[in-house]
Write a protein that holds these residues in place. Structure first.
Motif, mmCIF file in Angstrom:
data_model
loop_
_atom_site.group_PDB
_atom_site.id
_atom_site.type_symbol
_atom_site.label_atom_id
_atom_site.label_comp_id
_atom_site.label_asym_id
_atom_site.label_seq_id
_atom_site.Cartn_x
_atom_site.Cartn_y
_atom_site.Cartn_z
ATOM 1 N N SER A 123 -4.459 -9.149 -0.302
ATOM 2 C CA SER A 123 -4.731 -8.824 -1.702
ATOM 3 C C SER A 123 -3.436 -8.482 -2.433
ATOM 4 N N TRP A 124 -2.573 -7.741 -1.773
ATOM 5 C CA TRP A 124 -1.259 -7.382 -2.339
ATOM 6 C C TRP A 124 -0.444 -8.643 -2.609
ATOM 7 N N GLY A 125 -0.450 -9.577 -1.657
ATOM 8 C CA GLY A 125 0.293 -10.826 -1.835
ATOM 9 C C GLY A 125 -0.191 -11.614 -3.041
ATOM 10 N N LEU A 126 -1.489 -11.625 -3.265
ATOM 11 C CA LEU A 126 -2.030 -12.317 -4.439
ATOM 12 C C LEU A 126 -1.525 -11.677 -5.731
ATOM 13 N N VAL A 127 -1.447 -10.350 -5.766
ATOM 14 C CA VAL A 127 -0.928 -9.652 -6.948
ATOM 15 C C VAL A 127 0.537 -10.033 -7.171
ATOM 16 N N CYS A 141 -6.784 -5.517 -10.653
ATOM 17 C CA CYS A 141 -8.116 -4.877 -10.728
ATOM 18 C C CYS A 141 -8.877 -5.052 -9.418
ATOM 19 N N VAL A 142 -8.781 -6.231 -8.822
ATOM 20 C CA VAL A 142 -9.446 -6.478 -7.535
ATOM 21 C C VAL A 142 -8.843 -5.576 -6.462
ATOM 22 N N LEU A 143 -7.522 -5.484 -6.435
ATOM 23 C CA LEU A 143 -6.847 -4.603 -5.472
ATOM 24 C C LEU A 143 -7.314 -3.164 -5.655
ATOM 25 N N LYS A 144 -7.369 -2.723 -6.900
ATOM 26 C CA LYS A 144 -7.826 -1.367 -7.232
ATOM 27 C C LYS A 144 -9.257 -1.135 -6.756
ATOM 28 N N LYS A 158 1.202 1.233 -7.258
ATOM 29 C CA LYS A 158 1.243 1.203 -8.726
ATOM 30 C C LYS A 158 2.530 1.843 -9.266
ATOM 31 N N LYS A 159 2.893 2.987 -8.718
ATOM 32 C CA LYS A 159 4.069 3.724 -9.206
ATOM 33 C C LYS A 159 5.385 3.036 -8.853
#
Length: 160
Positions: A123-127, A141-144, A158-159
């Motif tokens: 999921s991180w890679g997609l972001v 949003c999906v990751l969140k 995020k930070k």
């Protein structure tokens, strides 16, 4: 090459790779066809803002004042980030995707079991590899949504 392609530069140090142990500060440029070239390098006594500033001022002196970098990619080394802000105040300093990935791995891996980690890292890679702002926001949003139960991980990502 630097005169032809001054807009995007990447900067990083290599450590202790020879007998004197001084950091080797490398500056690489990117062409319009996404090839890289060595723009400059310097051995430095230490990694302080003053040392980076000196190298960047010498680099700037070799460049056309009307064609300075727009984007400079670095790791999250505060000394170099401060030097960039001083020498190239109009350049945008972006963080290197590879360094970000290593930091996410180092800080977040311990919060997941193996199965959840695989899901998170996909999921991180997609972001990270989003090709538009809209796609980035949708994937974020999906990751969140999928990892809100591990709030500390999401807040770190995020930070940082």
């Amino acid at each position: 090459m630097l005169h032809a392609f001054p807009l995007v530069l990447m900067m990083d140090c290599t450590y202790k790779t020879y007998k004197y142990k001084f950091p080797l500060f490398q500056i690489v440029g990117v062409t319009s066809t996404e090839l890289t070239f060595c723009a400059a390098f310097a051995f430095m006594e230490c990694e302080k803002t003053e040392n980076y500033t000196w190298v960047l001022e010498k680099l700037k002196g070799m460049m056309d004042p009307n064609a300075l970098p727009s984007v400079i990619v670095t790791d999250r080394e505060l000394a170099i980030m401060n030097a960039i802000r001083n020498v190239f105040p109009h350049a945008t300093n972006l963080l290197c995707r590879w360094h970000i990935g290593r930091n996410v791995l180092a800080k977040c891996r311990k919060m997941f079991d193996d199965k959840m980690w695989e899901e998170f890292i996909c999921s991180w890679g997609l972001v990270v590899f989003s090709v538009s702002v809209a796609q980035y926001e949708e994937r974020l949003c999906v990751l969140k949504r999928n990892f809100k139960m591990i709030l500390a991980t999401f807040e770190y990502v995020k930070k940082n």
